[in-house]
Scaffold this motif. Structure first.
Motif, PDB file in Angstrom:
ATOM      1  N   LYS A 196      12.774  69.777  76.370  1.00  0.00           N
ATOM      2  CA  LYS A 196      11.575  70.276  75.694  1.00  0.00           C
ATOM      3  C   LYS A 196      10.465  70.647  76.679  1.00  0.00           C
ATOM      4  O   LYS A 196       9.544  71.403  76.341  1.00  0.00           O
ATOM      5  N   LEU A 197      10.564  70.147  77.893  1.00  0.00           N
ATOM      6  CA  LEU A 197       9.470  70.276  78.853  1.00  0.00           C
ATOM      7  C   LEU A 197       9.126  71.732  79.150  1.00  0.00           C
ATOM      8  O   LEU A 197       7.950  72.099  79.214  1.00  0.00           O
ATOM      9  N   ARG A 198      10.141  72.541  79.318  1.00  0.00           N
ATOM     10  CA  ARG A 198       9.892  73.942  79.684  1.00  0.00           C
ATOM     11  C   ARG A 198       9.068  74.659  78.622  1.00  0.00           C
ATOM     12  O   ARG A 198       8.208  75.492  78.945  1.00  0.00           O
ATOM     13  N   ALA A 199       9.320  74.322  77.348  1.00  0.00           N
ATOM     14  CA  ALA A 199       8.599  74.993  76.266  1.00  0.00           C
ATOM     15  C   ALA A 199       7.115  74.626  76.230  1.00  0.00           C
ATOM     16  O   ALA A 199       6.324  75.315  75.581  1.00  0.00           O
ATOM     17  N   THR A 200       6.743  73.535  76.923  1.00  0.00           N
ATOM     18  CA  THR A 200       5.336  73.117  76.912  1.00  0.00           C
ATOM     19  C   THR A 200       4.561  73.618  78.127  1.00  0.00           C
ATOM     20  O   THR A 200       3.347  73.379  78.216  1.00  0.00           O
ATOM     21  N   ARG A 201       5.227  74.258  79.055  1.00  0.00           N
ATOM     22  CA  ARG A 201       4.531  74.765  80.238  1.00  0.00           C
ATOM     23  C   ARG A 201       3.521  75.829  79.840  1.00  0.00           C
ATOM     24  O   ARG A 201       3.798  76.679  79.001  1.00  0.00           O
ATOM     25  N   GLY A 202       2.367  75.751  80.433  1.00  0.00           N
ATOM     26  CA  GLY A 202       1.295  76.652  80.079  1.00  0.00           C
ATOM     27  C   GLY A 202       0.261  76.007  79.177  1.00  0.00           C
ATOM     28  O   GLY A 202      -0.861  76.501  79.054  1.00  0.00           O
ATOM     29  N   LEU A 203       0.633  74.900  78.541  1.00  0.00           N
ATOM     30  CA  LEU A 203      -0.324  74.151  77.731  1.00  0.00           C
ATOM     31  C   LEU A 203      -1.074  73.175  78.620  1.00  0.00           C
ATOM     32  O   LEU A 203      -0.583  72.786  79.693  1.00  0.00           O
ATOM     33  N   ASP A 204      -2.246  72.738  78.166  1.00  0.00           N
ATOM     34  CA  ASP A 204      -2.940  71.721  78.953  1.00  0.00           C
ATOM     35  C   ASP A 204      -2.203  70.394  78.808  1.00  0.00           C
ATOM     36  O   ASP A 204      -1.421  70.199  77.892  1.00  0.00           O
ATOM     37  N   ARG A 205      -2.470  69.498  79.729  1.00  0.00           N
ATOM     38  CA  ARG A 205      -1.668  68.280  79.801  1.00  0.00           C
ATOM     39  C   ARG A 205      -1.796  67.409  78.555  1.00  0.00           C
ATOM     40  O   ARG A 205      -0.838  66.721  78.173  1.00  0.00           O
ATOM     41  N   ASP A 206      -2.957  67.404  77.907  1.00  0.00           N
ATOM     42  CA  ASP A 206      -3.107  66.607  76.694  1.00  0.00           C
ATOM     43  C   ASP A 206      -2.195  67.119  75.587  1.00  0.00           C
ATOM     44  O   ASP A 206      -1.545  66.335  74.887  1.00  0.00           O
ATOM     45  N   LYS A 207      -2.137  68.435  75.435  1.00  0.00           N
ATOM     46  CA  LYS A 207      -1.269  69.005  74.409  1.00  0.00           C
ATOM     47  C   LYS A 207       0.200  68.765  74.735  1.00  0.00           C
ATOM     48  O   LYS A 207       1.014  68.506  73.850  1.00  0.00           O
ATOM     49  N   ARG A 208       0.541  68.855  76.015  1.00  0.00           N
ATOM     50  CA  ARG A 208       1.929  68.592  76.411  1.00  0.00           C
ATOM     51  C   ARG A 208       2.297  67.149  76.077  1.00  0.00           C
ATOM     52  O   ARG A 208       3.380  66.877  75.557  1.00  0.00           O
ATOM     53  N   LEU A 209       1.391  66.253  76.389  1.00  0.00           N
ATOM     54  CA  LEU A 209       1.638  64.844  76.103  1.00  0.00           C
ATOM     55  C   LEU A 209       1.836  64.615  74.611  1.00  0.00           C
ATOM     56  O   LEU A 209       2.790  63.962  74.194  1.00  0.00           O
ATOM     57  N   ARG A 210       0.952  65.160  73.787  1.00  0.00           N
ATOM     58  CA  ARG A 210       1.047  64.949  72.348  1.00  0.00           C
ATOM     59  C   ARG A 210       2.335  65.534  71.786  1.00  0.00           C
ATOM     60  O   ARG A 210       2.987  64.925  70.942  1.00  0.00           O
ATOM     61  N   ARG A 211       2.679  66.730  72.252  1.00  0.00           N
ATOM     62  CA  ARG A 211       3.878  67.377  71.725  1.00  0.00           C
ATOM     63  C   ARG A 211       5.143  66.617  72.102  1.00  0.00           C
ATOM     64  O   ARG A 211       6.021  66.398  71.266  1.00  0.00           O
ATOM     65  N   LEU A 212       5.245  66.214  73.347  1.00  0.00           N
ATOM     66  CA  LEU A 212       6.444  65.518  73.810  1.00  0.00           C
ATOM     67  C   LEU A 212       6.546  64.108  73.216  1.00  0.00           C
ATOM     68  O   LEU A 212       7.617  63.684  72.779  1.00  0.00           O
ATOM     69  N   PRO A 222      10.447  53.859  70.553  1.00  0.00           N
ATOM     70  CA  PRO A 222       9.265  52.997  70.605  1.00  0.00           C
ATOM     71  C   PRO A 222       8.141  53.667  71.389  1.00  0.00           C
ATOM     72  O   PRO A 222       8.372  54.439  72.321  1.00  0.00           O
ATOM     73  N   GLU A 223       6.917  53.330  71.027  1.00  0.00           N
ATOM     74  CA  GLU A 223       5.738  53.943  71.639  1.00  0.00           C
ATOM     75  C   GLU A 223       5.715  53.771  73.154  1.00  0.00           C
ATOM     76  O   GLU A 223       5.505  54.731  73.899  1.00  0.00           O
ATOM     77  N   GLY A 224       5.917  52.532  73.613  1.00  0.00           N
ATOM     78  CA  GLY A 224       5.847  52.279  75.052  1.00  0.00           C
ATOM     79  C   GLY A 224       6.870  53.070  75.833  1.00  0.00           C
ATOM     80  O   GLY A 224       6.556  53.677  76.870  1.00  0.00           O
ATOM     81  N   MET A 225       8.109  53.095  75.340  1.00  0.00           N
ATOM     82  CA  MET A 225       9.159  53.839  76.028  1.00  0.00           C
ATOM     83  C   MET A 225       8.856  55.332  76.029  1.00  0.00           C
ATOM     84  O   MET A 225       9.006  56.009  77.066  1.00  0.00           O
ATOM     85  N   ALA A 226       8.429  55.854  74.901  1.00  0.00           N
ATOM     86  CA  ALA A 226       8.177  57.287  74.799  1.00  0.00           C
ATOM     87  C   ALA A 226       7.080  57.736  75.759  1.00  0.00           C
ATOM     88  O   ALA A 226       7.238  58.727  76.486  1.00  0.00           O
ATOM     89  N   LEU A 227       5.965  57.015  75.784  1.00  0.00           N
ATOM     90  CA  LEU A 227       4.868  57.394  76.667  1.00  0.00           C
ATOM     91  C   LEU A 227       5.254  57.256  78.137  1.00  0.00           C
ATOM     92  O   LEU A 227       4.865  58.070  78.974  1.00  0.00           O
ATOM     93  N   ARG A 228       6.031  56.240  78.458  1.00  0.00           N
ATOM     94  CA  ARG A 228       6.467  56.062  79.846  1.00  0.00           C
ATOM     95  C   ARG A 228       7.361  57.221  80.280  1.00  0.00           C
ATOM     96  O   ARG A 228       7.198  57.773  81.389  1.00  0.00           O
ATOM     97  N   VAL A 229       8.288  57.611  79.424  1.00  0.00           N
ATOM     98  CA  VAL A 229       9.191  58.709  79.754  1.00  0.00           C
ATOM     99  C   VAL A 229       8.426  60.018  79.900  1.00  0.00           C
ATOM    100  O   VAL A 229       8.668  60.800  80.834  1.00  0.00           O
ATOM    101  N   VAL A 230       7.481  60.273  79.008  1.00  0.00           N
ATOM    102  CA  VAL A 230       6.710  61.517  79.068  1.00  0.00           C
ATOM    103  C   VAL A 230       5.843  61.541  80.320  1.00  0.00           C
ATOM    104  O   VAL A 230       5.754  62.561  81.020  1.00  0.00           O
ATOM    105  N   ARG A 231       5.182  60.444  80.627  1.00  0.00           N
ATOM    106  CA  ARG A 231       4.348  60.383  81.836  1.00  0.00           C
ATOM    107  C   ARG A 231       5.171  60.679  83.088  1.00  0.00           C
ATOM    108  O   ARG A 231       4.748  61.465  83.947  1.00  0.00           O
ATOM    109  N   GLN A 232       6.340  60.067  83.186  1.00  0.00           N
ATOM    110  CA  GLN A 232       7.167  60.284  84.367  1.00  0.00           C
ATOM    111  C   GLN A 232       7.611  61.737  84.473  1.00  0.00           C
ATOM    112  O   GLN A 232       7.642  62.310  85.572  1.00  0.00           O
ATOM    113  N   ALA A 233       7.936  62.348  83.329  1.00  0.00           N
ATOM    114  CA  ALA A 233       8.348  63.748  83.341  1.00  0.00           C
ATOM    115  C   ALA A 233       7.203  64.659  83.783  1.00  0.00           C
ATOM    116  O   ALA A 233       7.401  65.606  84.556  1.00  0.00           O
TER     117      ALA A 233
END
Length: 249
Positions: A196-212, A222-233
């Protein structure tokens, strides 16, 4: 900006359920149909198929012993017996519903109730189908987890929710979702984010975070796992994610 209080909103909608990909195929053995639809034993010269029409010809002296005139198992599954025989009606309904699509006992019970099959007749047929393996909620749950995790990337929480709606017993659900451990879940989450990451390129980081993060939440991660994975990506793409800790992510 996304905060922890937004997580319930992300997780409010789950992916639409799909059909299981494996399980009983609905076929049955005429040797166990209680004598319905069987041919009586006669000499070979009387059982020949004349012109491909079988023995249901006008004037024939010998008749099939079954009530359906020797119809094939598939045609018997498609035609409901007369209303006066609730057991046979229940049996035909279940065979038709199971053809090509495995179902849980509750799904079949609900279908029989909707067709006003008496409870006693429904219980008799459902119990018999369980005995011969045409109904197997444990196998259904295992196949559902395997298919939906690998096919749709659903996490244990979403899988358990779907199985509960299909009437699978809690113990069988726990056993089925235990096929997945936290490491496998996280690996699948990383794959989902990477696609999904490629489709979010061009968006600001907050929007990318929310979408992913929202995508993973809807799939039951789970919330913790999801946010950790998105941050690392995002970090691997050069995004600055240090602000996330200060903002409560």
């Amino acid at each position: 900006m996304t905060r922890r209080t937004d997580w319930a909103e992300y997780a409010s909608s789950a992916a639409p359920p799909e059909r299981g990909s494996s399980g009983p195929d609905g076929r049955h053995d005429d040797s166990d149909d209680g004598g319905h639809g069987t041919w009586e034993a006669v000499p070979d010269h009387d059982t020949r198929d004349r012109g491909g029409r079988g023995r249901r010809r006008r004037g024939s002296k010998r008749q099939p012993s079954g009530e359906d005139g020797g119809a094939s198992p598939s045609s018997r599954a498609e035609e409901e017996p007369p209303p006066g025989d609730p057991v046979e009606r229940a049996r035909a309904i279940c065979l038709r519903l199971l053809t090509g699509t495995p179902r849980t006992r509750k799904q079949l019970a609900d279908a029989l109730r909707k067709r006003e099959i008496p409870d006693e007749a429904a219980e008799e047929v459902l119990s018999r189908f369980e005995e011969v393996g045409l109904i197997d909620d444990g196998a259904f749950a295992d196949a559902w987890v395997e298919s939906r995790h690998h096919g749709r990337g659903l996490a244990r929480r979403a899988l358990a929710r779907e199985l509960r709606t299909k009437g699978v017993d809690s113990a069988l659900i726990d056993e089925a979702v235990s096929q997945l451990d936290a490491e496998q879940e996280e690996a699948t989450a990383r794959d989902l984010v990477a696609r999904k990451l490629r489709a979010t390129r061009g968006l600001d980081r907050d929007k990318r975070l929310r979408r992913l993060a929202g995508m993973l939440a809807r799939k039951g991660y789970p919330e913790g796992m999801a946010l950790r994975v998105v941050r690392q990506a995002l970090e691997e793409e050069g995004e600055d994610t240090e602000f996330l800790e200060d903002e409560g992510f």
